[in-house]
Design an enzyme around this catalytic site. Structure first.
Site, PDB file in Angstrom:
ATOM      1  N   HIS A 151       0.821  -1.329  -0.042  1.00  0.00           N
ATOM      2  CA  HIS A 151       0.056   0.190   0.028  1.00  0.00           C
ATOM      3  C   HIS A 151       0.970   1.281  -0.017  1.00  0.00           C
ATOM      4  O   HIS A 151       2.091   1.126  -0.017  1.00  0.00           O
ATOM      5  CB  HIS A 151      -1.136  -0.148   1.293  1.00  0.00           C
ATOM      6  CG  HIS A 151      -0.282  -0.140   2.525  1.00  0.00           C
ATOM      7  ND1 HIS A 151       0.345   1.066   3.048  1.00  0.00           N
ATOM      8  CD2 HIS A 151      -0.559  -1.011   3.838  1.00  0.00           C
ATOM      9  CE1 HIS A 151       0.761   0.785   4.240  1.00  0.00           C
ATOM     10  NE2 HIS A 151       0.250  -0.523   4.473  1.00  0.00           N
ATOM     11  N   CYS A 178       3.425  -4.747   6.760  1.00  0.00           N
ATOM     12  CA  CYS A 178       2.954  -4.354   5.451  1.00  0.00           C
ATOM     13  C   CYS A 178       4.286  -3.872   4.695  1.00  0.00           C
ATOM     14  O   CYS A 178       5.116  -3.597   5.251  1.00  0.00           O
ATOM     15  CB  CYS A 178       1.699  -3.546   5.127  1.00  0.00           C
ATOM     16  SG  CYS A 178       0.063  -4.267   5.797  1.00  0.00           S
TER      17      CYS A 178
END
Length: 202
Positions: A151, A178
């Site tokens: 992301h 992430c």
């Protein structure tokens, strides 16, 4: 007397011939050496290639990591993604050939799982986690169906990108597990990386 004259003239002639030959050889050798040096200087192995990576200064975390255009993945076979935790880079590849390099930030305290994965079906344009007061844009799942994502750099509760977090991109591990990308890279990744694309994290 004539014999001595002839002998002297012959020796002078031989000297002229030898001297001329030496001069010719020296000239040819010098020319060849100069040509060799010229070729060596222009040989592609001696040319320093300029990096296409964008300098990590200012608001670079909003832009593409490379200054060249993104690749058209439809032109390549066996596209895969390699994440280097050591280098804080994401490599978009065709087999082993790197097509595009992206700055990234993986998980602090080694919280990004290493191994072989695949891009999963879940993806979206925005999320926000109230408990961490952070969200991000252009997310794509690669493990646990919405838990581990690629992301953008983080946004706050107002949707603004957090500069202090963005400026760590490509320099150090900074996420909760992430893989963070620049805003432009994350958008391209979200729009172009197919489901089931192989992901290697090491």
């Amino acid at each position: 007397m004539k014999k001595w004259t002839i002998l002297v003239l012959s020796m002078i002639g031989i000297g002229i011939v030898i001297g001329g030959y030496h001069s010719l050889v020296t000239s040819h050798t010098s020319s060849a050496s100069a040509q060799h040096l010229s070729v060596k200087k222009s040989h592609p192995n001696h040319v320093q290639q300029k990096s296409s990576m964008r300098p990590m200064t200012g608001d670079y975390y909003l832009k593409s990591s490379e200054k060249k255009p993104y690749v058209d993945l439809k032109k390549y076979q066996h596209v895969n993604v390699l994440v280097s935790i050591a280098k804080q880079r994401v490599y978009i590849r065709s087999n082993q050939k790197v097509l595009y390099t992206m700055y990234s930030s993986t998980g602090k305290n080694d919280t990004t799982p290493r191994g072989q994965y695949h891009i999963q079906g879940e993806r979206g344009q925005h999320f926000y986690n109230a408990s961490s007061d952070e969200g991000a844009n252009y997310w794509v799942s690669w493990k646990d169906h919405g838990i581990y994502l690629f992301h953008s750099v983080p946004v706050d509760h107002t949707g603004h990108y957090i500069a202090a977090e963005g400026q760590q991109l490509g320099k150090k591990a900074a996420s909760h597990g992430c893989v963070r990308l620049s805003v432009s890279d994350a958008k391209w990744f979200y729009e172009n990386i197919p489901e089931n694309t192989e992901v290697t994290i090491r």
